[in-house]
Design an enzyme around this catalytic site. Sequence first.
Site, PDB file in Angstrom:
ATOM      1  N   ASP A 563       0.802  -1.096  -0.055  1.00 14.86           N
ATOM      2  CA  ASP A 563       0.104   0.100   0.084  1.00 14.86           C
ATOM      3  C   ASP A 563       0.972   1.236   0.211  1.00 14.86           C
ATOM      4  O   ASP A 563       1.825   1.315   0.678  1.00 14.86           O
ATOM      5  CB  ASP A 563      -0.888   0.124   1.180  1.00 14.86           C
ATOM      6  CG  ASP A 563      -1.910   1.318   1.086  1.00 14.86           C
ATOM      7  OD1 ASP A 563      -2.103   1.620   0.084  1.00 14.86           O
ATOM      8  OD2 ASP A 563      -2.659   1.457   2.164  1.00 14.86           O
ATOM      9  N   CYS A 597      -8.542  -1.634  -5.279  1.00 20.56           N
ATOM     10  CA  CYS A 597      -7.623  -2.010  -4.222  1.00 20.56           C
ATOM     11  C   CYS A 597      -8.351  -1.709  -2.675  1.00 20.56           C
ATOM     12  O   CYS A 597      -8.978  -2.391  -2.535  1.00 20.56           O
ATOM     13  CB  CYS A 597      -6.308  -1.032  -4.370  1.00 20.56           C
ATOM     14  SG  CYS A 597      -6.727   0.864  -4.617  1.00 20.56           S
ATOM     15  N   GLY A 602      -4.948   4.546  -5.884  1.00 20.45           N
ATOM     16  CA  GLY A 602      -3.574   4.388  -5.762  1.00 20.45           C
ATOM     17  C   GLY A 602      -3.315   3.221  -6.881  1.00 20.45           C
ATOM     18  O   GLY A 602      -2.871   3.626  -7.961  1.00 20.45           O
TER      19      GLY A 602
END
Length: 666
Positions: A563, A597, A602
């Site tokens: 992440d 995600c 992102g």
Amino acid sequence: MRDVGLETESSMDAMCSYLPLMCFLLFIQATEGFSGDNDHFMAIHYRKSGRPRFIYHRVQSIEKSLDLNRQLSDHNFNTPAHLHVGKFLPAGFDKAAFPRSHNRAQNLLAPSDTDVKVENLPIPQANVILVMLKMDVNKLNTTLLRKFRQGVAAALGLSPQQVHINRLNGRKNCVELFISPLNKKIGVPEALPSAEVLRSLNLHTLHQRLSHFGITEVSAEKNVLQGQHEADKLWTKEGFYTIVIFLSIFVIIVTCLMVLYRLKEKIQFSLRQDKKNQEIHLSPLPAQPTQSQAKRPSSMVQHEHIPKAVNVVVDPQCQGTFEIRPPLSAGPSPFKMKPVGLQERRGSNVSLTLDMSSLGMAEPFNVVPTPREKVAIEYLQSATRVLTRQKLRNIVQTSHLLHTEFMEIPMNFLDPKELNIPSHGTKNRYKTILPNPVSRVCLKTKNANDALSSYINANYIRGYGGGEKAFIATQGPMINTVNDFWQMVWQEDVPVIVMITKLKEKNEKCVLYWPEKRGIYGGVEVLVNSVKECDYYTIRNLTLKQGSQSRTVKHYWYTSWPDHKTPDSAQPLLQLMLDVQEDKKNFSGRGPVVVHCSAGIGRTGCFISTSIGCCQLKEKGVVDVLNIVCQLRMDRGGMVQTSEQYQFVHHALNLYESRLSEENVQ
């Protein structure tokens, strides 16, 4: 005369009787001079304290004789190399600070050395002398101790009664001694400083007299002050420089942290000022535009002048209807509204006039974008930088240029107040990551008045060439949105789901929203037909059923992407992207590909922008990453979340370009 002659004869007999003794004393005196001892003492002087002190005369001649004797000792007597004196012994003899007896007559006339014993007195360490032996000190008897004492006294030129054996140290295998002054008081342990004693030690005499003892070292006992002196040696020049360098690095780090903190505060203050400066301008629109109004810039999407107020009515089913109504009056509006805090870089740039007819005779009002908001929208719509294959290879080597370019792209996040859906926060994983209203996915519900049931945090994303609804970017399903997720997959006829997150990365990122074998989620039944484990991702073939209808869905779970960071290699991402594109061709005619995600901006943005960029490279031989990211952010704010991810997209496209070049060569 006879009496006088007898007296003279008796005197001569007495002198003849003393003559051998005098010759012997002179012989001893001459021998001592050759041995290197000091023999030029004139007298003993006493200070006011009563402590005796020898006054040396002809010091220069004595030092020369000592140097000569030391050279003779080194060349002729072959003193062993291992025999040495501690750090207190200089090259020559200094002026002694304690009394010694160099007169052999005095030594001979001194009391006999019969009272040798180990005294074990509390002598200060500064006055103790250590004599290291090869012989085991535990085997020293009275006779050996007497010889040892006499040898040390001879080497120091003292009376044996001044040399005291204080302790036999078996652990160090040494003899601890101390030297007492001549005027020692009876019963009082007095000792001379060991440093001064060692200055007057004659090594040749000591080795000659005590050779069978195997003396290896003579040194002073280390005391507290000496230890403190050695500790002070730590403050050397190198140590000082080390401390200065350490402090300099510490100051530099603290200064950098303070600068970063001040920059952060400045940015936050600037954002707060921007929000305060943003206002909603309430003004009626006249039926006929004036000349000044005709010159005023209009909406960024609709470039023609709007002569009448546009009223937008949005029903819970997300079906927007546009009406053109004239204003009710040309007078000023009786209503004043507080600024709703429109966030910079918002998703829609359409100038809206809200329908206030339900409030009575109130006129509609305009929501005019602020100048900063207009600049952000213009940038997202017009920013471009086309990269040829060679430019793409070059730019991946200049990360600072990519970082600067990324920081100029508006994020285009949506202000929560602009989303007019009650309690929508219960369905958002992150309260600041919201779907843009213009492109958000709306679920079909039976109850038209239940706006929350139609809400899901997801947006349609345009694909290569501006193709509508090529992807759906969404957040990771929550425990209360799993049914909504599968309803969206069924409603949009999704052929492929791409999941780019783990279920937990420090905190929960996504819930397990698929069954192990079979599960029912709302009105959708999900069956897992097969599971295939690849190197970097897992593939599941699913069957979705609703009523009598069934569809096939392929689920990719990519778990090698951390992440807010980027993978170590772009190779797995490219392989995943190629597999998804192949499946999309096989499912032609189906709906968009769902990519998620955790927040859905992102890693999701990286995958979608890489997929679009690869298509652009393959079709045109060039790529415009800047324009691709701007297009994604127009559809969903914050896509491609960090500068590192923006650089990673370029690296992935560069790797894909290398593949294309190899294929063309083949």
